[in-house]
Design a protein around this motif. Sequence first.
Motif, short mmCIF file in Angstrom:
data_model
loop_
_atom_site.label_atom_id
_atom_site.label_comp_id
_atom_site.label_asym_id
_atom_site.label_seq_id
_atom_site.Cartn_x
_atom_site.Cartn_y
_atom_site.Cartn_z
N LEU A 52 -20.55 -6.31 8.91
CA LEU A 52 -21.16 -6.71 10.28
C LEU A 52 -19.99 -7.12 11.57
CD1 LEU A 52 -24.20 -9.00 9.32
CD2 LEU A 52 -24.14 -6.68 9.69
N ARG A 53 -18.62 -7.31 10.92
CA ARG A 53 -17.67 -7.75 11.94
C ARG A 53 -17.33 -6.53 12.89
NH1 ARG A 53 -13.40 -10.68 8.22
NH2 ARG A 53 -13.91 -9.00 6.97
N LYS A 54 -17.29 -5.37 12.28
CA LYS A 54 -17.02 -4.25 13.16
C LYS A 54 -17.77 -3.87 14.43
CE LYS A 54 -19.40 -0.66 10.61
NZ LYS A 54 -19.12 0.67 9.71
N ASN A 55 -19.04 -4.28 14.59
CA ASN A 55 -20.11 -4.21 15.51
C ASN A 55 -20.13 -5.56 16.51
OD1 ASN A 55 -20.49 -1.56 14.90
ND2 ASN A 55 -22.23 -2.06 13.39
N SER A 56 -19.43 -6.53 16.14
CA SER A 56 -19.52 -7.76 16.80
C SER A 56 -19.19 -7.62 18.52
CB SER A 56 -18.42 -8.72 16.37
OG SER A 56 -17.13 -8.35 16.30
N PHE A 57 -18.29 -6.94 18.77
CA PHE A 57 -17.92 -6.75 20.10
C PHE A 57 -19.06 -5.98 21.01
CE2 PHE A 57 -15.32 -6.20 23.69
CZ PHE A 57 -15.56 -4.95 24.20
N PHE A 58 -19.69 -5.07 20.33
CA PHE A 58 -21.12 -4.28 20.94
C PHE A 58 -22.07 -5.35 21.26
CE2 PHE A 58 -25.22 -2.17 20.11
CZ PHE A 58 -25.17 -1.22 21.25
N TYR A 59 -22.43 -6.20 19.98
CA TYR A 59 -23.48 -7.11 20.29
C TYR A 59 -23.32 -8.00 21.35
CZ TYR A 59 -25.48 -5.14 16.01
OH TYR A 59 -25.83 -3.87 14.87
N LEU A 60 -21.83 -8.55 21.42
CA LEU A 60 -21.46 -9.59 22.51
C LEU A 60 -21.76 -8.78 24.02
CD1 LEU A 60 -20.20 -12.14 23.19
CD2 LEU A 60 -17.75 -11.29 23.06
N ALA A 61 -21.11 -7.86 24.04
CA ALA A 61 -21.75 -7.23 25.27
C ALA A 61 -23.16 -6.70 25.57
CB ALA A 61 -20.75 -5.59 25.26
N LEU A 62 -23.71 -6.60 24.67
CA LEU A 62 -25.31 -6.30 24.83
C LEU A 62 -25.87 -7.79 25.07
CD1 LEU A 62 -27.64 -4.52 24.68
CD2 LEU A 62 -28.13 -4.96 22.35
N GLY A 63 -25.51 -8.76 24.58
CA GLY A 63 -25.83 -10.32 24.92
C GLY A 63 -25.66 -10.42 26.48
N LEU A 64 -24.39 -10.35 26.73
CA LEU A 64 -24.07 -10.73 27.99
C LEU A 64 -24.80 -9.78 29.08
CD1 LEU A 64 -20.18 -10.96 27.54
CD2 LEU A 64 -21.78 -12.92 27.96
N ALA A 65 -24.92 -8.58 29.04
CA ALA A 65 -25.86 -7.76 29.86
C ALA A 65 -27.23 -8.28 29.89
CB ALA A 65 -25.67 -6.13 29.41
N LEU A 66 -28.03 -8.73 28.92
CA LEU A 66 -29.13 -9.05 28.78
C LEU A 66 -29.36 -10.42 29.48
CD1 LEU A 66 -32.18 -8.72 27.87
CD2 LEU A 66 -31.43 -9.66 25.52
N VAL A 67 -28.18 -11.41 29.43
CA VAL A 67 -28.51 -12.57 29.91
C VAL A 67 -28.26 -12.33 31.48
CG1 VAL A 67 -27.15 -14.82 30.45
CG2 VAL A 67 -27.51 -13.92 28.05
N THR A 68 -27.23 -11.55 31.93
CA THR A 68 -27.04 -11.22 33.20
C THR A 68 -28.41 -10.67 34.10
OG1 THR A 68 -24.65 -10.94 32.75
CG2 THR A 68 -25.47 -10.02 35.05
N PHE A 69 -28.96 -9.74 33.16
CA PHE A 69 -30.08 -9.27 33.93
C PHE A 69 -31.31 -10.17 34.22
CE2 PHE A 69 -34.31 -7.11 33.15
CZ PHE A 69 -34.24 -6.29 34.17
N LEU A 70 -31.38 -11.10 33.09
CA LEU A 70 -32.55 -12.57 33.34
C LEU A 70 -32.16 -13.19 34.36
CD1 LEU A 70 -32.92 -13.03 29.31
CD2 LEU A 70 -34.38 -11.71 30.92
N ILE A 71 -30.79 -13.62 34.48
CA ILE A 71 -30.44 -14.41 35.51
C ILE A 71 -30.75 -13.69 37.02
CG2 ILE A 71 -28.50 -15.56 36.65
CD1 ILE A 71 -27.47 -16.08 33.96
N TRP A 72 -30.29 -12.45 37.06
CA TRP A 72 -30.44 -11.74 38.41
C TRP A 72 -32.29 -11.43 38.91
CZ3 TRP A 72 -32.68 -6.64 38.96
CH2 TRP A 72 -32.91 -6.08 40.14
N GLN A 73 -33.05 -11.35 37.72
CA GLN A 73 -34.50 -11.25 38.00
C GLN A 73 -34.94 -12.66 38.48
OE1 GLN A 73 -36.66 -8.90 38.19
NE2 GLN A 73 -35.03 -7.30 37.85
N GLY A 74 -34.33 -13.75 37.88
CA GLY A 74 -34.97 -15.09 38.35
C GLY A 74 -34.44 -15.37 39.85
N ILE A 75 -33.41 -15.12 40.29
CA ILE A 75 -32.85 -15.08 41.54
C ILE A 75 -33.57 -14.50 42.54
CG2 ILE A 75 -30.80 -14.78 43.16
CD1 ILE A 75 -29.10 -15.83 40.76
N GLU A 76 -33.82 -13.10 42.29
CA GLU A 76 -34.72 -12.12 43.06
C GLU A 76 -36.12 -12.59 43.21
OE1 GLU A 76 -34.02 -9.39 44.67
OE2 GLU A 76 -31.88 -9.78 44.51
N TRP A 77 -36.72 -13.16 42.11
CA TRP A 77 -38.47 -13.48 42.17
C TRP A 77 -38.25 -14.84 43.15
CZ3 TRP A 77 -40.56 -18.22 40.66
CH2 TRP A 77 -42.07 -18.06 40.66
#
Length: 238
Positions: free
Chosen positions: A11-36
């Motif tokens: 599982l360690r070889k895909n850790s970077f991919f999962y990290l980037a996907l999590g950051l993108a998801l968190v950023t999207f949620l924060i942006w939706q909250g600000i817009e609303w």
Amino acid sequence: MEAKKNPDVDLRKNSFFYLALGLALVTFLIWQGIEWTAYDKVVQQETAEMLEDDEEEMIMTQQLQQPPPPPPPPAPEIIEVVEDEEEVEETVIESTETTEDEVIEEVEDVEVVEEEEVIEDVPFSIIEDAPIFPGCEKYSSKAERKKCMSEKVQKHVNRKFNTELAGDLDLEGVQKIYVVFTIDKTGNITGVRSRAPHPRLAKEAEKVVKSLPRMKPGKQRGKTVKVTYNLPIVFKVQ
């Protein structure tokens, strides 16, 4: 005995991919909250402003009711007839017919005063007695005197008019000058007017016409009148 690791389940070889996907998801949620939140504030602010404008524009008016017009006065129920007791004098129309016994007075003759007819300028073409040019007295008929005058006027103009003036003005071809003048009740030349291609030609024509001799004035219905004469002057510049 050492455990062997399978590279496919590491599982360690895909850790970077999962990290980037999590950051993108968190950023999207924060942006939706600000817009609303911002949209909610803007909608609430606009709604409040619209309500304030409506309150300012809504002005209650009260319709004034005019009182009804007063009823017309009642008509009289009883009409009294007043007899006319005044006597009217009858007008007697007397007859205007005459009888044999009446004497008819003679009426004096009424003088009819004829108004003197005022004759204005008469054209030379319709004048009864044309003006007589000096030297045309020898002719007895009116037609001969009229023809003699026209010939004398034409000869006078041909002799006096300076045709070389058109060449000095650089004019070429046929030149036409129209002159109108009046022979007054004393036989003198008056009211000379002219029209020419050049002002100097018009001035020359007027000078020549004014040099015409004094004539015997014309007559219309036995009365001395003014006679209007139209004189065309035509010559060709060589």
